[in-house]
Scaffold this motif. Sequence first.
Motif, PDB file in Angstrom:
ATOM      1  N   HIS A   6       0.961  -1.107   0.016  1.00  0.00           N
ATOM      2  CA  HIS A   6      -0.149   0.004   0.023  1.00  0.00           C
ATOM      3  C   HIS A   6       0.827   1.361   0.094  1.00  0.00           C
ATOM      4  O   HIS A   6       0.552   2.216  -0.864  1.00  0.00           O
ATOM      5  N   GLU A   7       2.053   1.134   0.831  1.00  0.00           N
ATOM      6  CA  GLU A   7       3.097   2.158   0.881  1.00  0.00           C
ATOM      7  C   GLU A   7       3.469   2.747  -0.467  1.00  0.00           C
ATOM      8  O   GLU A   7       3.387   3.703  -0.795  1.00  0.00           O
ATOM      9  N   ALA A 335       3.059   7.838   4.351  1.00  0.00           N
ATOM     10  CA  ALA A 335       4.055   6.815   3.538  1.00  0.00           C
ATOM     11  C   ALA A 335       5.529   7.196   3.701  1.00  0.00           C
ATOM     12  O   ALA A 335       6.314   6.369   3.691  1.00  0.00           O
ATOM     13  N   GLN A 338       7.172   7.058   6.948  1.00  0.00           N
ATOM     14  CA  GLN A 338       7.561   5.834   7.240  1.00  0.00           C
ATOM     15  C   GLN A 338       8.620   5.252   6.744  1.00  0.00           C
ATOM     16  O   GLN A 338       9.659   4.859   7.508  1.00  0.00           O
TER      17      GLN A 338
END
Length: 450
Positions: A6-7, A335, A338
């Motif tokens: 997803h990121e 994202a 992260q």
Amino acid sequence: MLGMSHEATLLFNAFIAILALVLMITRLRIHPFIALTITSGFLGLISGMPLPKIVKSFQDGFGGVLGFVGIVLGLGTMLGKLMAESGGADQISQTLVRAFGRERVHWAMMMGAFLVGIPLFFEIGFVLLIPLVFIVARRSGVPLFKIGMPMLASLSVMHGLVPPHPGPLLAIGIFGADIGKTIFYGLIVGLPTVIIAGPMFGSFISKYVDIKPSDELVAQLAREPETKNLPGFTVTLVTVLSPVFLMLLKTFVDVTLPDGHAMRDLMDFIGNPIVALLAALLLAMWTFGVARGFTRQQVLKFVDQSLAPTAAIVLIIGAGGGFKQMLVNSGVGTAIGQLAVHAQISPLLLAWFVAGVIRVATGSATVATITGAGIVAPLVALIPGTNKELLVLATGAGSLILSHVNDAGFWLVKEYFNMSVGETFKTWTLMETLISVVAIIFIMLLNLVV
């Protein structure tokens, strides 16, 4: 996309959106305001945001930015215009040239631009000071670039690092930094940066690039101000620096007095950039306007004229805020945050780098600062102990790197100094990159102490 986390999908989406933005502005020659608006919607769509939320996110981002910056921009521009028309800018430079003498006139130019650059946008400061550069070069016989470089460096550093300029102001809002501290740190980092990129680099480069401005331009610009009744040096300085003084005073009171103290509430109000600039503008209407013998009609006309050129800037900034909000709401910002946490890179270097990439791509320091800050902001929550004020400065420093053919400033400098594209790269582009690199070094050093 199959096989992508997803990121990774979100990052890919952001990359595509920023690429689309760059192509629209550079290749298709679409106005940045329209391009930013389209790209924001596009990013929302490809990220799978619900349709009603897409427009809402953009509106919130747009309004959130302009609710503050739009007002500050308007007030700052009016203040700058009054300073120009009254001959206040001329007064600052004449006094400095007298004080420093011919040999050190490029240092005088640096100090003058440093002071004038505090309330003024780069473009406005440039247009105000370029006549002085021509006048001083003509009166002193010093090479044009030796005087021009310190002016360009001062204005550029102020524009990139120090509030109330749009980029740093937006970044302050996004990171939740303190405006007074940011001004204070910005000046600590800014002064040595300007010295290296301005007078020192200017003295060096003027040996290799010799330029002659066009005669028509000199004839038009190096003229005396409309009024013979120039404001005094002290009056000019007090008027221009009053908003900065009020904002710094607010910070000082915040640091020294306990929460809930009545004086603190009062200073928080007076030291708010909007109130501080409004106070300075009202003062300027007197010191630069009525006291100089201008009628109220004339003062009104100056104020009115000053707003037309900023309309585009205001819309672009708002749309930039909308785009930033899309990055946040679609989860892209988180994202990237992260990734940075996993990469173990200093948030300050990351902010500098991200803003730098966007700057090279879009050509706008302000868009680079807004978008860069929007991308890096989620990091502040993930990496505690990051100095928010220095993050603002690092983003600002990154946003100045490598100004080239997609930057309006590049063409502004090229045309006024009558240079070829190659000469502009050797002088202006090199200077901007020097500012960016020197500033991030000083910011990293300052980070060790504060």
